[in-house]
Design a protein around this motif. Structure first.
Motif, PDB file in Angstrom:
ATOM      1  N   ASP A  55       0.798  -1.320   0.164  1.00 32.12           N
ATOM      2  CA  ASP A  55       0.003  -0.173  -0.144  1.00 32.12           C
ATOM      3  C   ASP A  55       0.921   1.464   0.095  1.00 32.12           C
ATOM      4  O   ASP A  55       0.623   2.037  -0.703  1.00 32.12           O
ATOM      5  N   ASP A  56       2.048   1.109   0.948  1.00 28.98           N
ATOM      6  CA  ASP A  56       2.768   2.466   1.005  1.00 28.98           C
ATOM      7  C   ASP A  56       3.680   2.777  -0.314  1.00 28.98           C
ATOM      8  O   ASP A  56       3.627   3.728  -0.772  1.00 28.98           O
ATOM      9  N   GLU A  59       1.153   3.938  -3.303  1.00 27.68           N
ATOM     10  CA  GLU A  59       0.913   5.254  -2.989  1.00 27.68           C
ATOM     11  C   GLU A  59       2.228   6.202  -3.420  1.00 27.68           C
ATOM     12  O   GLU A  59       1.982   7.164  -4.158  1.00 27.68           O
ATOM     13  N   GLU A  60       3.210   5.776  -3.100  1.00 29.72           N
ATOM     14  CA  GLU A  60       4.256   6.775  -3.182  1.00 29.72           C
ATOM     15  C   GLU A  60       4.657   6.498  -4.646  1.00 29.72           C
ATOM     16  O   GLU A  60       5.294   7.708  -5.370  1.00 29.72           O
TER      17      GLU A  60
END
Length: 210
Positions: A55-56, A59-60
């Motif tokens: 997820d991280d 997103e980045e």
């Protein structure tokens, strides 16, 4: 730092340095001097941690990929942008160094990774089209598509190649080396200015890794 963030940070470090397959939720808890029960309160096992890390990463990466549109207008811009992109990949390198196995075990992440791959292809295509429209490169549509695929492959599998190659290269030098290799692929389409640009890139690479 919140406990959840500490768990993710430690898991990412262990996965990157020692391999995700060799780590369990208990290993992560031990590294944090935390009881497995406490870790389980935040994440229901290693699978949940991996999905949270993705997820991280997703997103980045999307922030970086979407930020390229209309803003990469020179070879220098392209170098900086590509470095930032590869640096983000390096920060989550355990996904890429064992990509096939990870995606086979997590089909839901495989679908999302293909979405990132599509976004990455779009960003590369946008940059090349901008360079073409600005007269920096001259290339026919078929070769433009092939060049896009070459750059996409390089930006996706560079860590696997480095792992096989076994060279002892610092992270920064490895990223600069990969940026240089990718940008050299564009030089043949720069016409007479190609050799000058190549010399400039070679000098920049030498300074960055010297």
């Amino acid at each position: 730092m919140k406990t959840r963030d500490r768990i993710l940070e430690t898991a990412l470090l262990l996965f990157n340095e020692e391999g995700e397959l060799d780590q369990s939720a208990v290993d992560i808890a031990n590294a944090l001097d935390m009881s497995p029960g406490n870790l389980y309160y935040h994440f229901k096992g290693k699978d949940a941690i991996i999905r949270a890390l993705f997820d991280d990463f997703e997103e980045e990466m999307l922030v970086i990929l979407n930020g390229s549109k209309g803003r990469i207008t020179s070879v220098e811009d392209n170098w900086v942008y590509t470095y930032i992109l590869l640096e983000e990949i390096y920060d989550f390198r355990f996904f890429y160094r064992n990509l096939g196995a990870v995606l086979e075990r997590y089909p839901d992440l495989a679908r999302r990774f293909r979405g990132l791959l599509s976004a990455k292809r779009g960003a590369i295509s946008d940059i090349l089209e901008r360079l073409r429209s600005d007269g920096v490169i001259s290339i026919n549509p078929l070769l433009l598509e092939m060049l896009t695929d070459q750059l996409l492959n390089a930006a996706t599998f560079w860590l696997s190649f480095d792992q096989i190659d076994g060279a002892d290269t610092s992270p920064s030098d490895l990223i600069h080396k990969t940026v240089y290799q990718m940008m050299v692929l564009v030089v043949p389409y720069m016409g007479e200015q190609g050799l000058t640009v190549l010399q400039t890139m070679t000098e920049h690479y030498a300074r960055a890794t010297g």
